[in-house]
Design an enzyme around this catalytic site. Sequence first.
Site, mmCIF file in Angstrom:
data_model
loop_
_atom_site.group_PDB
_atom_site.id
_atom_site.type_symbol
_atom_site.label_atom_id
_atom_site.label_comp_id
_atom_site.label_asym_id
_atom_site.label_seq_id
_atom_site.Cartn_x
_atom_site.Cartn_y
_atom_site.Cartn_z
ATOM 1 N N SER A 16 0.842 -1.198 0.000
ATOM 2 C CA SER A 16 0.000 0.000 0.000
ATOM 3 C C SER A 16 0.875 1.245 0.000
ATOM 4 O O SER A 16 2.090 1.168 0.193
ATOM 5 C CB SER A 16 -0.932 0.016 1.223
ATOM 6 O OG SER A 16 -0.168 0.090 2.423
ATOM 7 N N LEU A 18 3.197 4.415 -0.375
ATOM 8 C CA LEU A 18 4.407 4.697 -1.127
ATOM 9 C C LEU A 18 5.055 3.419 -1.646
ATOM 10 O O LEU A 18 5.623 3.403 -2.749
ATOM 11 C CB LEU A 18 5.406 5.468 -0.255
ATOM 12 C CG LEU A 18 4.932 6.810 0.313
ATOM 13 C CD1 LEU A 18 6.041 7.440 1.155
ATOM 14 C CD2 LEU A 18 4.502 7.759 -0.798
ATOM 15 N N ASP A 37 5.373 -7.683 2.844
ATOM 16 C CA ASP A 37 4.473 -6.893 3.683
ATOM 17 C C ASP A 37 3.702 -7.844 4.583
ATOM 18 O O ASP A 37 3.707 -9.063 4.369
ATOM 19 C CB ASP A 37 3.514 -6.066 2.819
ATOM 20 C CG ASP A 37 3.083 -4.777 3.493
ATOM 21 O OD1 ASP A 37 2.936 -4.767 4.735
ATOM 22 O OD2 ASP A 37 2.877 -3.773 2.788
ATOM 23 N N VAL A 61 9.144 -7.085 8.947
ATOM 24 C CA VAL A 61 10.512 -6.642 8.683
ATOM 25 C C VAL A 61 11.398 -6.669 9.920
ATOM 26 O O VAL A 61 12.631 -6.583 9.794
ATOM 27 C CB VAL A 61 10.529 -5.221 8.062
ATOM 28 C CG1 VAL A 61 9.907 -5.233 6.676
ATOM 29 C CG2 VAL A 61 9.854 -4.202 8.971
ATOM 30 N N CYS A 88 9.918 0.545 2.617
ATOM 31 C CA CYS A 88 8.824 1.503 2.801
ATOM 32 C C CYS A 88 7.938 1.135 3.997
ATOM 33 O O CYS A 88 7.004 1.873 4.309
ATOM 34 C CB CYS A 88 7.963 1.573 1.548
ATOM 35 S SG CYS A 88 8.801 2.269 0.107
ATOM 36 N N TYR A 163 8.146 8.984 16.109
ATOM 37 C CA TYR A 163 8.247 8.907 14.656
ATOM 38 C C TYR A 163 9.481 9.651 14.158
ATOM 39 O O TYR A 163 10.242 9.145 13.322
ATOM 40 C CB TYR A 163 6.983 9.495 14.036
ATOM 41 C CG TYR A 163 6.915 9.393 12.532
ATOM 42 C CD1 TYR A 163 6.717 8.174 11.901
ATOM 43 C CD2 TYR A 163 7.040 10.534 11.738
ATOM 44 C CE1 TYR A 163 6.649 8.084 10.514
ATOM 45 C CE2 TYR A 163 6.970 10.456 10.355
ATOM 46 C CZ TYR A 163 6.776 9.233 9.753
ATOM 47 O OH TYR A 163 6.715 9.154 8.390
ATOM 48 N N LYS A 167 12.748 8.041 12.172
ATOM 49 C CA LYS A 167 13.146 8.474 10.835
ATOM 50 C C LYS A 167 14.520 9.153 10.862
ATOM 51 O O LYS A 167 15.293 9.055 9.895
ATOM 52 C CB LYS A 167 12.098 9.423 10.253
ATOM 53 C CG LYS A 167 10.745 8.748 9.999
ATOM 54 C CD LYS A 167 10.871 7.571 9.040
ATOM 55 C CE LYS A 167 9.531 6.999 8.655
ATOM 56 N NZ LYS A 167 9.623 5.894 7.667
ATOM 57 N N PHE A 196 2.238 13.321 1.755
ATOM 58 C CA PHE A 196 1.807 12.550 0.604
ATOM 59 C C PHE A 196 0.441 11.922 0.843
ATOM 60 O O PHE A 196 0.037 11.678 1.988
ATOM 61 C CB PHE A 196 2.823 11.437 0.295
ATOM 62 C CG PHE A 196 3.931 11.877 -0.618
ATOM 63 C CD1 PHE A 196 3.992 11.429 -1.924
ATOM 64 C CD2 PHE A 196 4.901 12.758 -0.173
ATOM 65 C CE1 PHE A 196 5.008 11.844 -2.781
ATOM 66 C CE2 PHE A 196 5.914 13.186 -1.008
ATOM 67 C CZ PHE A 196 5.965 12.721 -2.323
#
Length: 256
Positions: A16, A18, A37, A61, A88, A163, A167, A196
């Site tokens: 899903s 990006l 995924d 992951v 992603c 978050y 990142k 986005f």
Amino acid sequence: MATLARTVALVSGGASGLGAATARHLIQQGARVMVADLNMTDTLSSCYAQGPCLAFCPTNVTKSDEVNHALDQLERVFGEPLNVAVSCAGIAIAQKTLSKKGPHDLDDFIETMMVNTVGSFNVSRLAAARMQEREPDRDGLRGCIVNTASIAAFEGQIGQVAYSASKGGIVGMTLPMARELSRYGIRVMTIAPGLFETPLLSRLPESAREELGNSVPCPRRLGNPDEFGALVGTVLSNPMLNGSVIRLDGALRMPP
């Protein structure tokens, strides 16, 4: 005309948002893609119309055995090791360090770091081990790793401490990883997208999405996931891109 016909890619979080846009773009450019995924989605299912260039493997992951299984499946399906890994997969939790409810939940912070930062590193390290098995091209290159950060790594907002930290970790490991893997002919790049049209933002009211889009200087709108996928394609096509973070944000700089 296909430009990535020799690309064999693993895209984590590719069901899903990006990730799905990236998988779709790579396939359109002639690549073969294994999506790793947690679950299949309608978005990914529709991509299967592309034919045998796309495969799916359920993958957490943060689990080394599951990522290695996905890489094994990729080699079985496509007949050779990967030369591209795009991470992603990610989550976002909104909590303050301290609020009326008390201190930030530690388990939520740890989970965010595990999925976003540790998960990206886990995919990168295991993918690199497979990439080194490939024959180098004329530039001595064997592959490319593309990780996904966020502009929150640089201008985190209130409620984004977990978050932003996760990142920021991805940004921080980009250059040292590129330096370490250079001896194997493996490039490492990171993309830091801004606002986005992802499943996370799609849950907001239309008026809220429009307001967010208007905050972007130029173009004055939310980013299209296909634009992210296209940038991944550009990174893969340009061998001089290495060890850097590219902001994809329409000149957006988030205020305090």
